[in-house]
Design an enzyme around this catalytic site. Structure first.
Site, short mmCIF file in Angstrom:
data_model
loop_
_atom_site.label_atom_id
_atom_site.label_comp_id
_atom_site.label_asym_id
_atom_site.label_seq_id
_atom_site.Cartn_x
_atom_site.Cartn_y
_atom_site.Cartn_z
NE ARG A 166 -2.51 59.53 18.38
CZ ARG A 166 -2.22 58.58 19.06
NH1 ARG A 166 -2.58 58.19 20.26
NH2 ARG A 166 -1.28 57.67 18.54
CG HIS B 93 -2.56 53.02 16.13
ND1 HIS B 93 -2.79 54.18 17.16
CD2 HIS B 93 -2.77 51.88 17.03
CE1 HIS B 93 -3.07 53.73 18.27
NE2 HIS B 93 -2.85 52.52 18.35
CD GLU C 281 0.98 52.55 22.59
OE1 GLU C 281 0.48 53.13 23.32
OE2 GLU C 281 0.82 51.39 22.36
CG ASN D 290 0.06 56.68 23.64
OD1 ASN D 290 -0.01 57.86 23.50
ND2 ASN D 290 0.16 55.89 22.61
CE1 TYR E 170 -4.55 53.95 28.08
CE2 TYR E 170 -2.35 53.58 27.21
CZ TYR E 170 -3.83 53.96 26.96
OH TYR E 170 -4.44 54.24 25.76
CD GLU F 85 -2.99 55.20 22.73
OE1 GLU F 85 -3.19 54.60 23.63
OE2 GLU F 85 -2.78 55.21 21.43
#
Length: 445
Positions: A76, A120, A165, A290, A292, A348
């Site tokens: 990606r 992005h 995002e 994504n 985290y 991600e």
């Protein structure tokens, strides 16, 4: 517990153009908002920029070789809008088309599927000079750029992501001023939210009308904190965060509209015009997450939005983010419910660690990133549980393939499974690279 996943599960790695490419003035590329932002004193750690980054623009074949040796099945990456349209619109830069065509062909030659993110964060500076995402016309410029990419690469790319995002583009860039273009105005952010959503919808429609085969979706970084206590007001704090940080993006795309009660409570008016919501809710084929970390919140009338982040007990990554694998499952559940059960991809997931190369007994440079391996293992276990629960996750893209420019943190944070020596640009696979190789091969636990 052995880590076992479906045979057709897609294993990938991810990067972004401004973070890895470098070569910001080569082959006709125009300046982006990040080139400009990095020159503002105090905005980026150490005054650093993506001018060289990992030099993947010139070294992509080496990185593809390393991906192939790890068994990575998909890459990606994002296309730099200023490489295709140096002014954001107008004449096409053929050298930019040629570069990405060569990259895509090299991926196919290595048996790696290209997964393309159209945006992005590196907006052409010329478009920022016209108002950036506050300007409705930028959404139409994005659709033209997307159409150009479909025409140029659509015969060799079957998975497209419109935006990465949009929360960060709108809020970090326009509400808080910590990302490019560095504006701090909640009403400017609201305009940016709507025009990013509109750009997404227009790009999806352009794909549907292009006649190209494949799938198209969007990637969100959700913010779904857990309540600090069982008190109703803390549950209310969670819902406020979800409305502010998630539903303003996911709601329109999923045909549910904006969270009007929240917007009204803040005096925010979205610049919606006739037909916009139908465009934005054009059906997508998948949604990307994504993930985290997960935090906790409580209600505090004196805090912004009456929401206060509270301390967590978990260990943290080098970013200071709590490590919460259970939150991974909670986020996937929420996204499944919000999107109605369409296919999901983890676009991600990873962590920053203070990596240091050492020389082993055989004289080889190694990076023993045990903390990253522990993070990944715990999240793969959570992902396996999510799949067993029936959550429709079809693939996973590790962030990141290689250490890179971490936006306002400059080069101070390392997320890669490949170490990049920024002085020499030498690549050193970390222990996590070999762990991921074993996972993909079916031998990790």
């Amino acid at each position: 517990m052995e880590l076992r996943f479906p045979a057709d599960f897609l294993w990938g790695a991810a990067t972004a153009s401004y973070q890895v490419e470098g070569a910001v003035t080569e082959d006709g590329r125009g300046p982006s908002i990040w080139d400009t932002f990095c020159r503002i004193p105090g905005k980026v750690y150490g005054g650093e920029s993506g001018a060289v980054a990992c030099d993947q623009y010139h070294r992509y074949r080496e990185d593809i070789r390393l991906m192939k040796e790890a068994g990575i099945q998909a890459y990606r990456f994002s296309i730099a809008w200023p490489r295709i349209y140096p002014e954001g619109k107008g004449p096409i830069n053929q050298k930019g088309i040629d570069h990405y065509r060569n990259l895509i062909e090299a991926l196919h030659e290595a048996g790696i599927e290209p997964v393309v993110t159209l945006y992005h964060w590196d907006l052409p500076q010329a478009l920022q000079d016209q108002g950036g995402w506050e300007n409705r016309e930028i959404a139409y410029a994005f659709a033209r750029y997307a159409q150009t990419c479909y025409e140029a690469f659509g015969d060799r790319v079957s998975k497209w992501i419109t935006l990465n995002e949009p929360f960060c583009s709108a809020y970090l860039g326009y509400a808080y001023g910590v990302h490019a273009p560095g504006i701090a105005d909640i009403h400017a952010a609201a305009r940016a939210v709507h025009h990013l959503n509109l750009a997404h919808g227009l790009a999806v429609q352009a794909f549907r009308n292009s006649g190209k085969k494949g799938e198209i979706g969007i990637t969100w970084n959700l913010v779904i904190p857990r309540p600090a206590t069982r008190r109703p007001e803390d549950l209310k704090a969670v819902e406020r965060v979800i409305d502010r940080d998630n539903r303003v993006f996911t709601g329109p795309v999923c045909g549910k509209g904006y969270p009007e009660a929240y917007l009204a409570s803040r005096g925010i008016r979205m610049p919606v015009e006739a037909g916009d919501m139908d465009i934005i809710s054009t059906p997508i084929d998948f949604a990307g997450l994504n993930y985290y970390s997960e935090g906790a919140v409580r209600w505090n009338e004196h805090a912004p939005d009456s929401v206060e982040m509270v301390p967590s007990w978990e260990p943290v990554t080098d970013m200071g983010w709590p490590i919460v694998p259970r939150g991974f499952i909670r986020y996937l559940r929420w996204l499944r419910d919000e999107t109605g059960g369409i296919p999901l991809y983890v676009t991600e997931n990873g962590c920053a660690v203070q990596d240091r190369p050492v020389v082993d007994a055989a004289g080889h440079e190694r990076v023993h990133d045990t903390e990253r391996i522990a993070y990944l293992r715990s999240h793969f276990k959570a992902l396996q549980e999510a799949l067993e629960e029936g959550i429709p996750v079809k693939g996973y893209f590790l962030w990141s393939l290689i250490d890179n420019f971490e936006w306002a943190y400059g080069y101070s944070k390392r997320f890669g499974i490949i170490y990049c020596d920024y002085a020499t640009l030498k690549r050193i696979p970390k222990d996590s690279y070999y762990f991921y190789r074993d996972l993909i091969a079916g031998y990790a636990e």
